[in-house]
Design an enzyme around this catalytic site. Structure first.
Site, short mmCIF file in Angstrom:
data_model
loop_
_atom_site.label_atom_id
_atom_site.label_comp_id
_atom_site.label_asym_id
_atom_site.label_seq_id
_atom_site.Cartn_x
_atom_site.Cartn_y
_atom_site.Cartn_z
N ARG A 18 0.82 -1.22 0.00
CA ARG A 18 0.00 0.00 0.00
C ARG A 18 0.85 1.27 0.00
NH1 ARG A 18 -3.93 -0.28 4.70
NH2 ARG A 18 -4.82 1.58 3.77
N LYS A 25 8.72 -1.39 2.89
CA LYS A 25 8.02 -0.47 3.77
C LYS A 25 8.86 -0.02 4.97
CE LYS A 25 4.54 -1.93 6.42
NZ LYS A 25 3.16 -2.18 6.88
N THR A 84 1.40 -13.57 12.52
CA THR A 84 2.38 -12.95 13.42
C THR A 84 3.07 -13.97 14.33
OG1 THR A 84 0.45 -12.26 14.73
CG2 THR A 84 1.53 -10.58 13.43
N ASN A 363 38.86 35.66 4.87
CA ASN A 363 37.62 36.24 4.35
C ASN A 363 37.43 35.84 2.88
OD1 ASN A 363 35.46 38.52 4.89
ND2 ASN A 363 36.20 38.73 2.79
N SER A 391 36.12 39.86 -4.08
CA SER A 391 34.85 39.40 -4.64
C SER A 391 34.97 38.89 -6.06
CB SER A 391 33.84 40.55 -4.63
OG SER A 391 33.58 40.92 -3.30
C1 UD1 Z 1 -2.03 -7.03 14.35
C2 UD1 Z 1 -2.63 -7.74 15.57
C3 UD1 Z 1 -3.84 -6.95 16.06
C4 UD1 Z 1 -3.42 -5.54 16.39
C5 UD1 Z 1 -2.73 -4.87 15.20
C6 UD1 Z 1 -2.12 -3.58 15.64
C7 UD1 Z 1 -2.21 -10.11 15.27
C8 UD1 Z 1 -2.77 -11.39 14.86
N1 UD1 Z 1 -3.02 -9.06 15.21
O1 UD1 Z 1 -3.02 -7.06 13.34
O2 UD1 Z 1 -4.40 -7.55 17.22
O3 UD1 Z 1 -4.55 -4.78 16.79
O4 UD1 Z 1 -1.66 -5.71 14.70
O5 UD1 Z 1 -1.62 -2.88 14.54
O6 UD1 Z 1 -1.05 -10.04 15.65
N2 UD1 Z 1 3.96 -9.90 9.98
C9 UD1 Z 1 4.97 -10.75 9.58
N3 UD1 Z 1 4.65 -11.99 9.11
C10 UD1 Z 1 3.37 -12.42 9.01
C11 UD1 Z 1 2.34 -11.54 9.39
C12 UD1 Z 1 2.67 -10.29 9.89
O7 UD1 Z 1 6.15 -10.38 9.67
O8 UD1 Z 1 3.18 -13.55 8.58
C13 UD1 Z 1 4.31 -8.58 10.49
C14 UD1 Z 1 3.81 -7.47 9.58
O9 UD1 Z 1 4.80 -7.08 8.66
C15 UD1 Z 1 3.52 -6.36 10.56
C16 UD1 Z 1 3.12 -7.10 11.82
O10 UD1 Z 1 3.64 -8.40 11.71
O11 UD1 Z 1 4.68 -5.58 10.82
C17 UD1 Z 1 1.62 -7.13 12.05
O12 UD1 Z 1 0.98 -7.79 10.98
P1 UD1 Z 1 -0.36 -7.27 10.34
O13 UD1 Z 1 -0.73 -8.18 9.24
O14 UD1 Z 1 -0.25 -5.82 10.05
O15 UD1 Z 1 -1.39 -7.49 11.52
P2 UD1 Z 1 -2.74 -6.72 11.78
O16 UD1 Z 1 -3.83 -7.39 11.03
O17 UD1 Z 1 -2.54 -5.28 11.64
#
Ligand code: UD1
Ligand code: MG
Length: 449
Positions: A18, A25, A84, A363, A391
């Site tokens: 995005r 990013k 995550t 200068n 100058s």
């Molecule tokens: C996550 C949280 C959510 C919270 C929100 C806050 C979880 C499941 N959910 O949701 O509760 O309110 O953040 O912003 O944790 N990432 C990886 N690998 C992956 C998936 C994600 O490295 O497989 C990294 C992403 O790059 C990012 C972070 O983990 O930096 C969070 O992932 P994202 O997909 O943005 O989670 P949200 O849906 O925002």
């Protein structure tokens, strides 16, 4: 608490589509430093003794930046984005080394402060197995909701999995988590992917901890600390917050700013007490300004050091390697690059000084150009102590002016000038008396024809 060992797991595998950018990013800058670097600095300041950065495949540049900002960091690769918890487990080997505290932070949350991370660690020290940063956003859409009952954090429900009643909860997951290292791997290994996104959710660690008779805690933090960046607009919002913080810190440290909102600082700008910054000044990375110096309006400074009591601008440009001594004056429309100005030297108007040393008290007159580039290579110019360059002169490098030497205005200097001498490198003036009236009579005669 300081004796507790702490591993920071920094998730940086984000795709960032995005952002509509070819740059990953987490390498986008805030305060002239990549977001990832901000996060790494914060975890280090929060006492992380070790750090592992989880990167996606083909993320060489992200790994390189991680190692620049935190040279001892380990790099783990998450080959597929399966959630995550899955991302944290990509660092399983490092987690298995055993730590008292595990901090999980997202690399696209550049405004996280060390003190906030320390509060999460403090919750662990007080007996929680999992501590989560909670906040109350104006619009909770998309965030995981914190389910608190009997004063305890019971579970986190992801937005997509939440019931209507759960979606009405305002307290949300900021995404930061601290885990007790003794339980972290066991909890992470129990996390499944039976949910709306079929992802392994880190947030499930909370319910699993409760089920195992462990305690989870929510620590309420400011929204700015957990402000995530997914778009260029959010990047600009984060920049605005960081600028406010940097300006406030500068004002608190005794810097005078007449219109702070117009001054752009870098995260690493160092301003001493009693420095004055006029409106519309931009600090690129790597600038240090010593006490009593004044940076006048509309100046632009990058990788420069400005000595005590120096006056810079208005409309000055200091480029990398500008080293400005005590009480030096760099005036309007003067550009300095890779050059040392020794104490008390001056270049007050319209000049370019590159690859040079300007001796104490020398200068440099208006319109002087240091011709440092011959189209292929750069060459140096040395200006001795107390020398005076008239100058509109050009100093064609390599060239040197001895101590106390003078250069007559309008000279093109191509050979070294010995100390204490005068160099003139210009055409001698010719005066033709009565020439103008002769011209006028010739013209008048022509018209009568
Ligand atoms: C996550 C949280 C959510 C919270 C929100 C806050 C979880 C499941 N959910 O949701 O509760 O309110 O953040 O912003 O944790 N990432 C990886 N690998 C992956 C998936 C994600 O490295 O497989 C990294 C992403 O790059 C990012 C972070 O983990 O930096 C969070 O992932 P994202 O997909 O943005 O989670 P949200 O849906 O925002
Ligand atoms: Mg997110």
């Amino acid at each position: 608490m300081n004796e507790r060992t702490c591993l920071a797991v920094v998730l940086a595998a984000g795709e960032g589509t995005r952002m509509r950018s070819a740059i990953p990013k987490v390498l986008h800058p805030v305060g002239q430093q990549p977001m990832l670097a901000h996060v790494l600095r914060a975890v280090e300041a929060a006492g992380a003794t070790d750090c592992v950065v989880v990167v996606g495949p083909d993320h060489e540049a992200v790994a390189n930046e991680a190692l620049r900002a935190f040279p001892e960091a380990a790099i783990a690769k998450q080959m597929q984005r399966l959630g995550t918890a899955h991302a944290v487990l990509a660092a399983r080997d490092v987690l298995a080394r055993g730590f008292d505290d595990i901090l999980v932070v997202f690399a696209d949350t550049p405004l996280i402060r060390a003190e906030t991370l320390r509060r999460l660690r403090a919750a662990l020290a007080e007996g929680a197995a999992v501590a989560v940063a909670g906040f109350t956003p104006a619009d909770p859409d998309g965030y995981g909701r914190l389910i608190v009952a009997d004063g305890r954090l019971q579970a986190i429900r992801e937005h997509n999995d939440a019931s209507e009643a759960e979606r009405a909860i305002r307290l949300c997951n900021g995404g930061l988590m601290a885990l007790d290292g003794r339980h972290a791997l066991a909890l992470l290994d129990r996390i499944g992917n039976a949910n709306a996104k079929t992802e392994f959710y880190l947030t499930d660690a909370v319910a699993l901890a409760n089920a195992a008779g462990l305690r989870a805690a929510a620590v309420e933090v400011e929204e700015d600390d957990v402000r995530g960046v997914n778009t260029k607009a959010q990047l600009a919002d984060a920049e605005a917050v960081l600028q406010r913080r940097l300006r406030q810190a500068a004002l608190d440290a005794g810097v005078t700013m007449i219109a702070p909102d117009t001054v752009h600082l870098s995260a690493d700008t160092k301003l001493a007490a009693d420095v004055t910054i006029e409106p519309y000044v931009v600090f690129g990375p790597g600038v240090t300004v010593e006490t009593g110096a004044v940076i006048h309006a509309f100046s632009h400074l990058t990788e420069a050091h400005i000595g005590e009591g120096a006056q810079i601008g208005p409309f000055a440009r200091l480029r990398p390697g500008a080293r400005i001594g005590k009480d030096v004056k760099i005036g309007n429309f003067v550009e300095v690059k890779q050059a040392v100005f020794e104490d008390g030297a001056k270049a007050n108007h319209l000049a370019y000084i590159g690859d040079a040393r300007v001796g104490e008290g020398a200068n440099i007159g208006a319109g002087t150009i240091f011709c440092n580039y011959d189209g292929t290579a750069k060459h140096r110019t040395e200006v001795g102590k107390g020398a005076f360059v008239g100058s509109n002169s050009s100093l064609v490098a390599p060239v040197s002016l001895g101590e106390g030497a003078y250069v007559g205005s309008g000279s093109v200097i191509t050979e070294d000038v010995p100390a204490d001498s005068l160099a003139l490198g210009r055409v001698r003036q010719v005066v033709k008396e009565g020439w103008a009236s002769r011209l006028r009579s010739l013209k008048a005669a022509g018209k009568k024809k």
